[in-house]
Design a protein around this motif. Structure first.
Motif, mmCIF file in Angstrom:
data_model
loop_
_atom_site.group_PDB
_atom_site.id
_atom_site.type_symbol
_atom_site.label_atom_id
_atom_site.label_comp_id
_atom_site.label_asym_id
_atom_site.label_seq_id
_atom_site.Cartn_x
_atom_site.Cartn_y
_atom_site.Cartn_z
ATOM 1 N N LEU A 1 -5.325 -3.704 -2.568
ATOM 2 C CA LEU A 1 -4.833 -2.592 -2.358
ATOM 3 C C LEU A 1 -3.896 -2.454 -1.337
ATOM 4 N N HIS B 1 -9.054 6.277 -1.461
ATOM 5 C CA HIS B 1 -9.213 5.002 -0.722
ATOM 6 C C HIS B 1 -8.350 4.413 -0.011
ATOM 7 N N PRO B 2 -7.133 4.355 -0.649
ATOM 8 C CA PRO B 2 -5.833 3.748 -0.101
ATOM 9 C C PRO B 2 -5.412 4.306 1.512
ATOM 10 N N PHE B 3 -5.712 5.645 1.535
ATOM 11 C CA PHE B 3 -5.354 6.391 2.486
ATOM 12 C C PHE B 3 -6.344 6.021 3.866
ATOM 13 N N ARG B 4 -7.561 5.624 3.100
ATOM 14 C CA ARG B 4 -8.468 5.507 4.674
ATOM 15 C C ARG B 4 -8.312 4.018 5.025
ATOM 16 N N ILE B 5 -7.569 3.022 4.338
ATOM 17 C CA ILE B 5 -7.694 1.551 4.713
ATOM 18 C C ILE B 5 -6.345 1.200 5.324
ATOM 19 N N THR B 6 -5.437 2.184 5.764
ATOM 20 C CA THR B 6 -4.366 1.641 6.353
ATOM 21 C C THR B 6 -3.737 2.937 7.368
ATOM 22 N N LYS B 7 -3.181 2.298 8.355
ATOM 23 C CA LYS B 7 -2.688 3.173 9.377
ATOM 24 C C LYS B 7 -1.172 3.752 9.045
ATOM 25 N N LEU C 1 -0.758 5.388 6.079
ATOM 26 C CA LEU C 1 -0.939 6.586 5.098
ATOM 27 C C LEU C 1 -1.967 7.465 5.999
ATOM 28 N N SER C 2 -1.631 8.526 5.491
ATOM 29 C CA SER C 2 -2.760 9.342 5.989
ATOM 30 C C SER C 2 -3.199 10.716 5.306
ATOM 31 N N ILE C 3 -4.445 11.295 5.302
ATOM 32 C CA ILE C 3 -4.557 12.414 4.334
ATOM 33 C C ILE C 3 -4.382 13.530 5.063
ATOM 34 N N MET D 1 -3.906 6.157 8.603
ATOM 35 C CA MET D 1 -5.413 6.707 9.169
ATOM 36 C C MET D 1 -6.367 5.662 8.801
ATOM 37 N N ILE D 2 -7.273 5.028 9.708
ATOM 38 C CA ILE D 2 -8.334 4.337 9.079
ATOM 39 C C ILE D 2 -9.528 4.679 9.444
ATOM 40 N N ILE E 1 0.715 -1.538 -0.077
ATOM 41 C CA ILE E 1 -0.101 0.106 0.064
ATOM 42 C C ILE E 1 0.881 1.297 -0.090
#
Lengths: 222, 393
Positions: B346, A103-109, A111-113, B1-2, A79
């Motif tokens: 992903l 989406h990739p930013f929202r499903i892992t710790k 990465l952050s937006i 961030m989740i 990711i």
């Protein structure tokens, strides 16, 4: 650098078998992969991204043996470092284009937006010509627009490796060039390696190297 | 961030009809047992509170539940009538104080309760505005009647005819409001209280008309003798009682046989109560004496037996619903396999996928809980009215 050594993979009742004795892809190299349907082109991309693991052999990326990583490590690596453009886009219909790209930013710790990410997302959408479609749901997009949204999603994390499975397959000729330019430009900007599976032979001359999967019938270094 | 909740919310919002159906199902299954419990508790409270404060009730033989429901809650059940003689009987026993009730008539949807002033004292009711009824045609109204009909002291309320098609029926009586009761949160709030004699006037046992001796139109006099004058029906009947025509009102027949629906008997003590009950049991009489508390306890016993059955049905429905919801979720996840594999491709971890699905379920459950809770609040607010309509009136 991506280094594949003595890779062996077989599955299915049809007895599919992929055997790559040796394959090296340099950093920032742009490689096109061609070959007949079912020859294992998509499988190679999945092997490089760690989605599937070979039965034998090593896949090393920047000194890390991908197929020896644990499941969690492999997903984290993927990711953060790999942008995958899937053949059938694999966009989520319940998210609008903007949310699909982010989406990739929202499903892992890992990465952050932040506002840089949002800016990058907008810039990519602009380059791909879908900036006015960011609030639309993917069900309201044409095939070409979906393709472009999928490309944006793959590139928004600024990956070191871009794996494109028929990324221009659904685009008309003028858009094909435009999208490929954007893809190359993005890869150049991030000094990313681009590995693209394609059937468009007129695009092949733009790549640094073309790997024809026919040669994996034999044995030897590529 | 989740952003599990953000993504879950996007999914739920996109599939809003499916979500709404699930939320409704879960809410309904959760609501039913709680609602039943609330309504039964309220019905128990309403029924018992009045029954325990009414020691004994005397009425015509027949269905004791009808007698209790009519006398305590002014319900529409009509027990057979007893006569004023029954009051005399209790009075002469010196064992209990009788409070007669006659609850046959209505003013709009509100029962007209013919009784005496002892009733207010017995129930502990206070008149907050005006005074008690003192003469024929005067009424004291409950707090809800006053509020809903916007009636004040000095206003008036008409009795409703029992049967619209009864051409020989009596005229509606216009009653003057002389007092408004303090809010009691009981059926008395929805009643119109008048003197017993006023109810007999409504029934036609007593009436008022212009003085027959002063009739000028000879065609209205059918016969005239020294003792009596017979008139035609053309003479003016009074439909309102006031100081001017009060003297014209009179009753026909023997007042001791005038009808009542029940008598509340307030015994001196428990011993007096037992003796009085014994007398009614040992006599060959067309009257019965009941302890309202026991009658209501029997009724509640039956209701709670039904509740146990309904509980079992609700439990079975709930299990079926849970299984159906489980099936819906599992089918939904099967349909979403491609989406889940995309997320995994992903680079999302399996635990994050579980987290995302968990967030969706949690949001649905929270919405259902909120809906169920809101519905229960509304039910709680209207529980008094609902119970009154369902179980009492």
């Amino acid at each position: 650098m991506i280094n594949i050594d003595s890779l062996e993979l077989s599955y299915g009742v049809d007895g599919f078998r992929l055997s790559i004795p040796r394959l090296k892809i340099e950093n920032a190299e742009k490689v096109a992969i061609i070959g007949a349907s079912g020859s294992g082109k998509t499988t190679l991309l999945k092997l490089i991204s760690g989605i599937i693991k070979p039965q034998q052999g090593l896949i090393t990326i920047g000194g890390i043996v991908i197929n020896k990583l644990s499941d969690v490590e492999c997903r984290d690596y993927r990711i953060s470092n790999i942008g995958f453009i899937f053949q059938d886009f694999e966009l989520l219909d319940y998210l609008n284009v903007q949310d699909n790209i982010l989406h990739p930013f929202r499903i892992t710790k890992s990465l952050s937006i932040d506002h840089h990410v949002r800016e990058r997302m907008k810039r990519l959408a602009e380059e791909m010509g879908i900036v006015d479609k960011l609030k639309r749901y993917t069900t309201n997009l044409s095939q070409g627009e979906k393709q472009r949204a999928a490309i944006c999603r793959a590139m928004v994390t600024m990956p070191k490796i871009i794996l494109a499975d028929e990324a221009t397959g659904n685009l008309d000729p003028s858009n094909k060039i435009k999208i490929l330019d954007a893809l190359f430009q993005s890869a150049d900007k991030n000094k990313a390696t681009l590995i693209a599976v394609t059937h468009d032979h007129e695009l092949l001359e733009r790549f640094d190297r073309v790997i024809d999967f026919k040669q994996f019938c034999g044995v030897g270094a590529v | 961030m989740i952003d599990s909740f953000y993504l879950a919310w996007r999914y739920i919002a996109f599939n809003r009809i499916k979500t709404l159906t699930l939320v409704m199902c879960i809410s309904l299954v959760s609501f039913l047992p709680f609602a039943l419990k609330i309504l039964l508790k309220e019905s128990e409270h309403q029924l018992m509170s009045r029954a325990t404060t009414t020691p004994l009730l005397i009425g015509a033989k027949g269905n004791s539940l009808d007698l209790v429901m009519n006398s305590l809650y002014f319900s529409k059940e009509k027990p057979n009538f007893i006569s004023m003689k029954a009051v005399e009987k209790v009075m002469s026993s010196y064992l209990a104080m009788p409070i007669p009730l006659y609850t046959r008539f209505h003013a709009r949807e509100y029962p007209i309760v013919g009784t005496g002033l002892d009733y207010f004292e017995f129930r502990g009711h206070k008149i907050v505005n005006g005074r008690a009824f003192a003469m024929l045609g005067e009424a004291v109204i409950g707090a809800d009647v006053a509020e809903r009909l916007n009636l004040k002291v000095g206003g008036s309320i008409l009795s409703s005819p029992e049967n619209l098609f009864d051409l020989a029926g009596v005229y509606p009586l216009k009653m003057k409001v002389t007092g408004v009761l303090q809010k009691t949160n009981s059926v008395d709030d929805k009643a119109v209280f008048v003197d017993l004699k006023t109810t007999w006037v409504i029934q036609g046992l007593g009436h008022g008309h212009q003085d027959v001796k002063k009739i000028k139109d000879a065609s209205n006099v059918l016969s005239r003798s020294e003792k009596s004058i017979t008139t035609s029906t053309k003479i003016k009947q009074y439909t309102e009682i006031n100081l001017e025509n009060l003297g014209a009102f009179h009753f026909h027949g023997d007042p001791s046989i005038y009808p009542l629906t029940a008598i509340i008997a307030v015994p001196q003590d428990e011993k007096s109560a037992t003796i009085l009950i014994g007398r009614y049991l040992s006599e060959q009489t067309n009257q019965q004496i009941v302890r309202p508390k026991r009658v209501i306890e029997d009724l509640l016993g039956n209701i709670f037996q039904i509740k146990a059955f309904i509980d079992a049905v609700v439990l079975i429905v709930a299990i079926a619903m849970v299984l159906a919801i489980f099936l819906v979720f599992s089918l939904s996840f099967r349909l979403r396999q491609k989406e889940i594999s995309t997320i995994l491709h992903l680079g999302c971890s399996r635990s994050t996928v579980i987290q995302l699905i968990g967030a969706e379920i949690l949001i649905i459950v929270m919405f259902s809980g909120a809906l169920c809770f809101s519905a229960l609040l509304v039910l709680q607010y209207f529980q008094g009215e609902i119970v009154h309509k369902l179980f009492i009136s």
